[in-house]
Write a protein that holds these residues in place. Structure first.
Motif, mmCIF file in Angstrom:
data_model
loop_
_atom_site.group_PDB
_atom_site.id
_atom_site.type_symbol
_atom_site.label_atom_id
_atom_site.label_comp_id
_atom_site.label_asym_id
_atom_site.label_seq_id
_atom_site.Cartn_x
_atom_site.Cartn_y
_atom_site.Cartn_z
ATOM 1 N N LEU A 79 -31.949 41.747 53.303
ATOM 2 C CA LEU A 79 -32.374 40.477 52.738
ATOM 3 C C LEU A 79 -32.370 39.394 53.811
ATOM 4 O O LEU A 79 -31.315 39.019 54.316
ATOM 5 N N ASP A 80 -33.536 38.899 54.149
ATOM 6 C CA ASP A 80 -33.688 37.850 55.162
ATOM 7 C C ASP A 80 -33.740 36.502 54.452
ATOM 8 O O ASP A 80 -34.633 36.256 53.650
ATOM 9 N N VAL A 81 -32.775 35.620 54.750
ATOM 10 C CA VAL A 81 -32.677 34.339 54.053
ATOM 11 C C VAL A 81 -33.159 33.161 54.910
ATOM 12 O O VAL A 81 -32.908 32.007 54.579
ATOM 13 N N ARG A 82 -33.884 33.455 55.991
ATOM 14 C CA ARG A 82 -34.387 32.387 56.861
ATOM 15 C C ARG A 82 -35.581 31.672 56.230
ATOM 16 O O ARG A 82 -36.076 32.060 55.175
ATOM 17 N N THR A 83 -36.055 30.642 56.909
ATOM 18 C CA THR A 83 -37.208 29.881 56.418
ATOM 19 C C THR A 83 -38.489 30.687 56.560
ATOM 20 O O THR A 83 -38.539 31.699 57.275
ATOM 21 N N ASP A 84 -39.557 30.214 55.912
ATOM 22 C CA ASP A 84 -40.855 30.878 56.016
ATOM 23 C C ASP A 84 -41.325 30.963 57.464
ATOM 24 O O ASP A 84 -41.856 31.990 57.893
ATOM 25 N N ALA A 85 -41.158 29.882 58.225
ATOM 26 C CA ALA A 85 -41.605 29.865 59.629
ATOM 27 C C ALA A 85 -40.816 30.864 60.466
ATOM 28 O O ALA A 85 -41.399 31.581 61.295
ATOM 29 N N GLU A 86 -39.509 30.926 60.268
ATOM 30 C CA GLU A 86 -38.689 31.894 61.007
ATOM 31 C C GLU A 86 -39.099 33.319 60.657
ATOM 32 O O GLU A 86 -39.193 34.185 61.535
ATOM 33 N N TRP A 87 -39.346 33.569 59.389
ATOM 34 C CA TRP A 87 -39.769 34.892 58.903
ATOM 35 C C TRP A 87 -41.063 35.309 59.589
ATOM 36 O O TRP A 87 -41.205 36.433 60.047
ATOM 37 N N ALA A 88 -42.022 34.386 59.681
ATOM 38 C CA ALA A 88 -43.316 34.686 60.293
ATOM 39 C C ALA A 88 -43.180 34.982 61.786
ATOM 40 O O ALA A 88 -43.947 35.773 62.339
ATOM 41 N N ASP A 89 -42.192 34.371 62.433
ATOM 42 C CA ASP A 89 -41.991 34.576 63.874
ATOM 43 C C ASP A 89 -41.482 35.969 64.212
ATOM 44 O O ASP A 89 -41.651 36.431 65.331
ATOM 45 N N GLY A 90 -40.834 36.622 63.280
ATOM 46 C CA GLY A 90 -40.350 37.975 63.527
ATOM 47 C C GLY A 90 -39.279 38.363 62.528
ATOM 48 O O GLY A 90 -38.399 37.567 62.213
ATOM 49 N N ARG A 91 -39.388 39.574 62.027
ATOM 50 C CA ARG A 91 -38.451 40.050 61.006
ATOM 51 C C ARG A 91 -38.197 41.542 61.193
ATOM 52 O O ARG A 91 -38.957 42.227 61.879
ATOM 53 N N ILE A 92 -37.148 42.010 60.548
ATOM 54 C CA ILE A 92 -36.822 43.428 60.581
ATOM 55 C C ILE A 92 -37.743 44.160 59.616
ATOM 56 O O ILE A 92 -37.894 43.747 58.461
ATOM 57 N N GLU A 93 -38.376 45.203 60.095
ATOM 58 C CA GLU A 93 -39.287 46.008 59.275
ATOM 59 C C GLU A 93 -38.572 46.441 57.993
ATOM 60 O O GLU A 93 -37.439 46.928 58.027
ATOM 61 N N GLY A 94 -39.223 46.224 56.863
ATOM 62 C CA GLY A 94 -38.673 46.639 55.575
ATOM 63 C C GLY A 94 -37.768 45.617 54.907
ATOM 64 O O GLY A 94 -37.309 45.836 53.794
ATOM 65 N N SER A 95 -37.493 44.509 55.589
ATOM 66 C CA SER A 95 -36.628 43.492 54.975
ATOM 67 C C SER A 95 -37.397 42.709 53.917
ATOM 68 O O SER A 95 -38.618 42.628 53.944
ATOM 69 N N ILE A 96 -36.646 42.134 52.990
ATOM 70 C CA ILE A 96 -37.188 41.319 51.912
ATOM 71 C C ILE A 96 -36.858 39.866 52.231
ATOM 72 O O ILE A 96 -35.750 39.553 52.649
ATOM 73 N N HIS A 97 -37.813 38.972 51.988
ATOM 74 C CA HIS A 97 -37.625 37.566 52.332
ATOM 75 C C HIS A 97 -37.391 36.720 51.084
ATOM 76 O O HIS A 97 -38.258 36.622 50.220
ATOM 77 N N ILE A 98 -36.208 36.142 51.014
ATOM 78 C CA ILE A 98 -35.892 35.130 50.003
ATOM 79 C C ILE A 98 -35.136 34.028 50.744
ATOM 80 O O ILE A 98 -33.974 34.221 51.119
ATOM 81 N N PRO A 99 -35.773 32.892 51.018
ATOM 82 C CA PRO A 99 -35.079 31.817 51.727
ATOM 83 C C PRO A 99 -33.781 31.432 51.004
ATOM 84 O O PRO A 99 -33.707 31.483 49.770
ATOM 85 N N LEU A 100 -32.778 31.061 51.789
ATOM 86 C CA LEU A 100 -31.467 30.742 51.227
ATOM 87 C C LEU A 100 -31.550 29.717 50.107
ATOM 88 O O LEU A 100 -30.884 29.857 49.080
ATOM 89 N N ASP A 101 -32.411 28.706 50.259
ATOM 90 C CA ASP A 101 -32.491 27.666 49.227
ATOM 91 C C ASP A 101 -33.139 28.151 47.930
ATOM 92 O O ASP A 101 -33.156 27.437 46.941
ATOM 93 N N GLN A 102 -33.665 29.379 47.915
ATOM 94 C CA GLN A 102 -34.240 29.960 46.702
ATOM 95 C C GLN A 102 -33.394 31.096 46.129
ATOM 96 O O GLN A 102 -33.708 31.638 45.069
ATOM 97 N N LEU A 103 -32.324 31.452 46.829
ATOM 98 C CA LEU A 103 -31.562 32.653 46.469
ATOM 99 C C LEU A 103 -30.977 32.597 45.061
ATOM 100 O O LEU A 103 -31.081 33.565 44.311
ATOM 101 N N MET A 104 -30.388 31.478 44.680
ATOM 102 C CA MET A 104 -29.757 31.411 43.350
ATOM 103 C C MET A 104 -30.778 31.611 42.234
ATOM 104 O O MET A 104 -30.494 32.305 41.259
#
Length: 105
Positions: A26-51
């Motif tokens: 689970l990658d909790v970084r911002t959209d811009a950070e996610w677009a810059d590079g992520r771990i293959e197969g990870s799911i993106h939910i920014p921390l401010d949206q997690l709850m």
């Protein structure tokens, strides 16, 4: 809630030894950070949206951010919901420093 110094943590190489495919990355970084590079197969939910999106998170999860601070907060929160959660020690920076691949785009 678990104290931050007591959070379960894992190194990038430790992810290879997690038992079974049920572990969500689970990658909790911002959209811009996610677009810059992520771990293959990870799911993106920014921390401010997690709850509000916690129902999208599996019962076993490795939390990831840039350096490990935001993912530590996510780990603590997910532990409080009864999930098995682990913080990626050093975040994406540690992952990249370990010469592990990142997907971009």
């Amino acid at each position: 809630m678990v104290h931050m110094s007591e959070l379960p943590a894992i190194t990038p190489s430790g992810i290879d030894s997690l038992p079974g495919p049920e572990w969500m990355l689970l990658d909790v970084r911002t959209d811009a950070e996610w677009a810059d590079g992520r771990i293959e197969g990870s799911i993106h939910i920014p921390l401010d949206q997690l709850m509000e999106r916690v129902d999208e998170v599996s019962d076993k999860v490795v939390c990831i951010c840039a350096l490990g601070g935001r993912s530590a907060r996510a780990t603590a929160y997910l532990l409080s919901t009864g999930r098995e959660a682990i913080n990626l020690d050093g975040g994406i920076e540690a992952w990249a420093a370990d010469n592990r691949p990142l997907t971009k785009g």
